[in-house]
Design a protein around this motif. Structure first.
Motif, short mmCIF file in Angstrom:
data_model
loop_
_atom_site.label_atom_id
_atom_site.label_comp_id
_atom_site.label_asym_id
_atom_site.label_seq_id
_atom_site.Cartn_x
_atom_site.Cartn_y
_atom_site.Cartn_z
N THR A 316 46.12 48.10 31.91
CA THR A 316 46.80 48.23 33.19
C THR A 316 47.14 46.83 33.72
O THR A 316 46.27 45.97 33.78
N GLY A 317 48.38 46.64 34.07
CA GLY A 317 48.80 45.39 34.71
C GLY A 317 49.28 45.70 36.11
O GLY A 317 50.07 46.63 36.31
N LYS A 318 48.80 44.95 37.08
CA LYS A 318 49.18 45.23 38.46
C LYS A 318 49.66 43.96 39.14
O LYS A 318 49.06 42.90 39.01
N SER A 319 50.77 44.11 39.87
CA SER A 319 51.33 43.02 40.66
C SER A 319 51.18 43.37 42.14
O SER A 319 51.48 44.48 42.55
N LEU A 320 50.69 42.40 42.90
CA LEU A 320 50.49 42.60 44.33
C LEU A 320 50.99 41.36 45.07
O LEU A 320 50.86 40.24 44.58
N SER A 321 51.58 41.58 46.22
CA SER A 321 52.00 40.45 47.04
C SER A 321 50.83 39.51 47.24
O SER A 321 49.77 39.91 47.71
N GLY A 322 51.01 38.24 46.87
CA GLY A 322 49.89 37.31 46.82
C GLY A 322 49.73 36.47 48.07
O GLY A 322 50.57 36.46 48.97
N ASN A 323 48.62 35.74 48.12
CA ASN A 323 48.31 34.88 49.26
C ASN A 323 48.41 33.41 48.91
O ASN A 323 47.95 32.55 49.65
N SER A 324 49.03 33.10 47.77
CA SER A 324 49.18 31.72 47.35
C SER A 324 50.62 31.27 47.58
O SER A 324 51.55 31.83 47.00
N THR A 325 50.79 30.27 48.43
CA THR A 325 52.11 29.78 48.76
C THR A 325 52.44 28.54 47.94
O THR A 325 51.60 27.66 47.75
N VAL A 326 53.66 28.48 47.43
CA VAL A 326 54.17 27.31 46.72
C VAL A 326 55.10 26.57 47.68
O VAL A 326 56.01 27.18 48.26
N TYR A 572 55.85 32.80 48.04
CA TYR A 572 54.51 33.30 47.75
C TYR A 572 54.50 33.86 46.33
O TYR A 572 55.33 34.69 45.98
N LYS A 573 53.55 33.39 45.54
CA LYS A 573 53.39 33.93 44.19
C LYS A 573 52.73 35.30 44.25
O LYS A 573 51.83 35.53 45.05
N SER A 574 53.19 36.21 43.40
CA SER A 574 52.52 37.50 43.29
C SER A 574 51.16 37.33 42.63
O SER A 574 50.96 36.42 41.81
N LYS A 575 50.26 38.18 42.99
CA LYS A 575 48.94 38.20 42.38
C LYS A 575 49.01 39.13 41.17
O LYS A 575 49.29 40.34 41.32
N LEU A 576 48.81 38.60 39.98
CA LEU A 576 48.96 39.36 38.74
C LEU A 576 47.63 39.46 38.03
O LEU A 576 47.01 38.44 37.71
N GLN A 577 47.16 40.68 37.80
CA GLN A 577 45.90 40.88 37.09
C GLN A 577 46.06 41.98 36.05
O GLN A 577 46.98 42.81 36.13
N GLY A 578 45.16 41.99 35.09
CA GLY A 578 45.20 42.99 34.03
C GLY A 578 43.80 43.44 33.66
O GLY A 578 42.85 42.67 33.74
N TRP A 579 43.67 44.72 33.28
CA TRP A 579 42.38 45.23 32.83
C TRP A 579 42.59 46.38 31.84
O TRP A 579 43.62 47.05 31.82
N ARG A 580 41.59 46.61 31.04
CA ARG A 580 41.65 47.63 30.00
C ARG A 580 41.48 49.02 30.62
O ARG A 580 40.96 49.17 31.72
N SER A 581 41.89 50.02 29.88
CA SER A 581 41.83 51.40 30.38
C SER A 581 40.40 51.87 30.58
O SER A 581 40.16 52.88 31.25
N SER A 582 39.44 51.15 30.01
CA SER A 582 38.03 51.51 30.20
C SER A 582 37.52 51.14 31.60
O SER A 582 36.43 51.54 31.99
N VAL A 583 38.32 50.39 32.34
CA VAL A 583 37.94 49.97 33.69
C VAL A 583 38.60 50.89 34.71
O VAL A 583 39.78 51.21 34.60
N GLU A 584 37.85 51.32 35.69
CA GLU A 584 38.41 52.15 36.75
C GLU A 584 37.80 51.73 38.09
O GLU A 584 36.78 51.05 38.14
N GLY A 585 38.47 52.12 39.16
CA GLY A 585 37.94 51.90 40.50
C GLY A 585 38.22 50.54 41.08
O GLY A 585 37.90 50.29 42.25
#
Length: 602
Positions: A316-326, A572-585
C-alpha cells in the motif's frame, strides 16, 4: 548517564529539522549539526534482549510478532525536551505520551490529560490540567502531578537550555511566580509568563512527552543542534505504548510492548510485541527492503518511485498533504559578504520571488507530489488569507517591473546556498535558469547541511538559502511566530552585525517598515520597526479568544510577509509512505508519524 557521545559523522540527508530553537548562548552553534549518536550500542536500563528475537517481555498481544520499520534518519536525542529532528520524533511518538497530543485529523486531543487544558482568566496565561489516574511509566511508577510539574519546570528553567523552550518562551521561569502549582495528586495549574490562547495546540509539540520526576539527571554534552544530553537521551522512560529496549547506532532501535499501557480509560497492550526501527538513509535501499519483505513499512518514499510502489499488489502506498515546506530564506541584512546586499531591497526581493515558477519545480523535483504555496501557510486552510489564495505567485512581468523599480534595473547577482544533495541542487538549477530570464544572475553554492545552517544562523555571509522546514504544530500562529517573530529568525530580519559575525547580544532589527497608516505612527519608520509591529500583532492574537479577530491578524501578517517577500515560499511536499499488505490499522497524519497504530495481520 552518558557523559559524552562519540563524534561520529552521519551521512547528509534531506531530513526536515525544526531549527527555531537555536541555543541562545551559541554553544558551538550547529558545530554538531548533521551528526548522530555513533559508535556504540545502547541498551535501556528497563529491558534487555537481543535484536534477533521476535518476541518481547510478556508476549502481550499473543502474536509473538515484530513490526519492522525502515526510517530515513537515525535519531539524535530521545529526550523529548531536547530533540529537534524527525528521526528522534518518530521514536518518541511510540515511547512517550503527551499531555495533549495531535490527532491524524490535525486537532489537539487529550492523551494523559482527561480533557484539553482549560484557561482560567487572564486571557490564556493560566491553565488547569487534569490528569488521568492509573497511568504508569515504563519503570512501573504511577504518573502524578509531581511528574507533570517536573516536566514543565525542567523545560522552563533556562539553565537547562531545552530546545522545547525555544518553541514556548512563555514557559520561561520568572522570580516570584511559580510556573506550576499542584492542585491535587492528578491536577496542576500552569502559569504562563505571556498569554497564549492557543496553548493546547502548543502543547502538542512543546511537551512531547511526560517524564518521571528527576529522571533526567545532570545535563551533559551530546549530539544535535543543542549539543546537550540527559539520562533520557539514550535511555528514555515514558508512558507510551512501547518501552525502549536497545539502540545500536548505525543499525536500529528496538522498543517492546508495554503491557501496562493505559489507553482509552483502561490498560490496553499494544498491537504487536515489538517494533524495530531500522536506519536506512538511502531511499533505494529502503524500497528494496520493503519489496523483499525485510521491512514491513517505510517512511519518505521518493516521489519518483511512488507510482510504481503503490501499484505493487502486495504493498500500500499512500500520499497525504504534508507538513514540510520547501522555501527560500532571504537575508534581509543590508550587508552580506561585507558589501551591499541586493536582497535587502524589497523590489529586488519581489523580482526574485515572482520570477520563480514553483509549480514547475514541484513537477520536476517532486513529480507533482505536493501543493504550491500561496504564502506561509497551507493554501487550503481557512486561516490562509483569501487575498493570497487568489493571488498568482509566479508573474514574470511583475518580476521584471519590480526589478526596474529597484536600485539594480539592469540586474544583479546573488549567491544561492543549497544543500549538497541531488533534489536541492536540481531545484537550485531550475531557479537559476528561471531568474536568468528576469535579469538576476544566480551563483549556486552547494554545501553540506551543517555548513548551510551554521552560515544561515551564525553569519551574514549569504544572500538566499534553499531549504525545507517541518511544521510540527497545526496552527498558523505557531509558524507565524516561530518562523518570523523570534529574535533570531531564518531570514536575518532581526540582526545587524557590524563585522559579519553575529554576537550573543540582542541583535538590532532591520528590514521592512510597518504598513502605511497608524502602525507607522506607533512604531516609527526606522529599520526593524516592522519587526516590532509584527511581534505586537502576534501578541495581540495570543491574548484574545476571538477567532474572527485572530483570523484577521493572521491574514494581515501573511499578506505583509508576501508583499515584502520576507521569505519566498514554494510548495508543501506530500507525505509519502508505504507498507506491506500484512500491515493494517496504520493511521497517517499530516503532523504526526505514529507507528504504534499499526498491527500485523499475518
Amino acid at each position: 548517564m552518558v557523559d559524552r557521545l562519540p563524534n561520529v559523522s552521519r551521512k547528509e540527508t534531506d531530513d526536515e529539522i525544526e531549527y527555531i530553537a537555536m541555543p541562545q548562548n551559541r554553544r558551538d552553534l550547529l558545530k554538531v549539526l548533521g551528526t548522530a549518536v555513533g559508535g556504540m550500542s545502547l541498551a535501556g536500563c528497563t529491558n534487555s534482549g537481543e535484536s534477533g528475537n521476535n518476541s518481547s517481555g510478556g508476549n502481550s498481544s499473543g502474536k509473538n510478532k515484530k513490526l519492522k520499520v525502515g526510517i530515513k534518519s537515525e535519531p539524535w536525542n530521545l529526550d523529548p525536551a531536547l530533540y529537534t529532528d524527525t528521526g528522534s520524533r518518530i521514536i518518541s511518538n511510540v515511547v512517550y505520551d503527551n499531555i495533549v497530543g495531535i490527532e491524524p485529523t490535525e486537532g489537539p486531543t487529550p492523551e494523559v490529560a482527561t480533557k484539553l487544558a482549560e484557561p482560567v482568566g487572564e486571557n490564556g496565561k493560566k491553565w488547569n490540567i487534569k490528569l488521568k489516574e492509573g497511568v504508569k511509566f515504563h519503570d512501573g511508577s504511577e504518573m502524578t502531578a509531581e511528574d507533570v510539574k517536573y516536566t514543565f519546570e525542567w523545560i522552563g528553567n533556562p539553565d537547562n537550555d531545552a530546545a522545547a523552550l525555544g518553541y514556548a518562551p512563555m514557559l520561561r521561569k520568572k522570580n516570584g511566580v511559580p510556573l506550576v502549582e499542584k492542585k491535587g495528586k492528578y491536577e496542576v495549574r500552569l502559569n504562563l509568563t505571556q498569554p497564549n490562547s492557543f496553548w493546547n495546540d502548543w502543547m502538542t509539540r512543546v511537551i512531547d512527552g511526560v517524564v518521571p520526576k528527576d529522571s533526567r539527571g545532570n545535563v551533559a554534552e551530546a549530539k544535535g543542534p543543542k549539543g546537550l544530553g540527559t539520562n533520557l537521551t539514550t535511555d528514555p522512560i515514558g508512558t507510551g505504548p512501547y518501552k525502549f529496549r536497545e539502540w545500536k547506532s548505525g543499525s536500529h532501535i528496538i522498543v517492546d510492548a508495554f503491557d501496562d499501557y493505559y489507553r482509552n480509560g483502561k490498560n490496553t497492550p499494544p498491537y504487536v510485541d515489538s517494533i524495530e526501527f531500522k536506519f536506512i538513509p538511502e531511499a533505494s535501499t529502503r524500497l528494496s527492503q520493503l519489496r523483499s519483505k525485510n521491512v514491513d513499512m517505510m517512511n519518505q518514499v521518493p516521489p519518483k518511485d511512488f507510482e510504481s510502489l503503490k501499484n505493487q499488489s502486495d504493498i500500500t502506498g499512500k500520499s497525504l498533504s504534508g507538513n514540510s515546506t520547501v522555501l527560500n530564506y532571504i537575508n534581509q541584512n543590508p550587508k552580506a559578504f561585507g558589501e551591499k546586499n541586493p536582497m535587502s531591497n524589497v523590489h529586488n526581493r519581489r523580482a526574485f520571488h515572482y520570477g520563480i515558477d514553483a509549480k514547475s519545480i514541484l513537477k520536476d523535483v517532486a513529480q507533482g507530489e505536493g501543493v504550491v504555496q500561496k504564502g506561509p501557510w497551507f493554501p487550503d486552510s481557512e486561516w490562509t488569507s483569501p487575498k493570497l489564495r487568489d493571488k498568482s505567485m509566479y508573474d514574470p512581468e511583475k518580476a521584471k517591473s519590480e526589478l526596474e523599480k529597484g536600485p539594480n534595473p539592469d540586474g544583479f547577482t546573488i549567491k544561492y546556498m543549497t544543500e549538497n544533495i541531488s533534489n536541492r541542487k536540481q531545484m537550485a538549477t531550475i531557479i537559476q535558469n528561471q531568474l536568468k530570464d528576469i535579469g538576476i544572475t544566480v551563483d549556486v553554492q552547494s554545501v553540506e547541511k551543517s555548513t548551510l545552517y551554521s552560515r544561515l544562523y551564525g553569519t551574514s555571509r549569504w544572500h538566499v538559502a534553499g531549504a525545507s522546514w517541518g511544521q510540527s504544530i497545526g496552527q498558523v500562529f505557531y509558524w507565524l511566530y516561530a518562523g518570523f517573530a523570534t529574535q533570531r529568525n531564518h531570514n536575518n530580519w532581526h540582526s545587524k552585525p557590524e563585522d559579519g559575525n553575529l554576537s550573543n547580544d540582542a541583535w538590532e532589527p532591520n528590514g521592512p517598515k510597518p504598513p502605511e497608516g497608524k502602525p507607522r505612527e506607533k512604531f516609527g519608520t526606522n529599520p526593524g520597526s516592522g519587526h516590532k509591529w509584527y511581534k505586537s500583532k502576534i501578541q495581540q492574537a495570543f491574548a484574545t479568544n476571538d477567532t474572527k479577530e485572530q483570523k484577521e491578524i493572521a491574514y494581515t501578517l501573511q499578506e505583509y510577509i508576501v508583499d515584502n517577500v520576507i521569505q519566498s515560499d514554494l510548495y508543501y511536499k506530500s507525505k509519502l509512505q508505504g507498507w506491506r499488505s500484512s500491515v493494517e490499522g496504520y493511521d497517517m497524519g499530516r503532523f504526526i508519524t505514529d507507528y504504534s497504530t499499526a498491527r500485523l495481520n499475518k
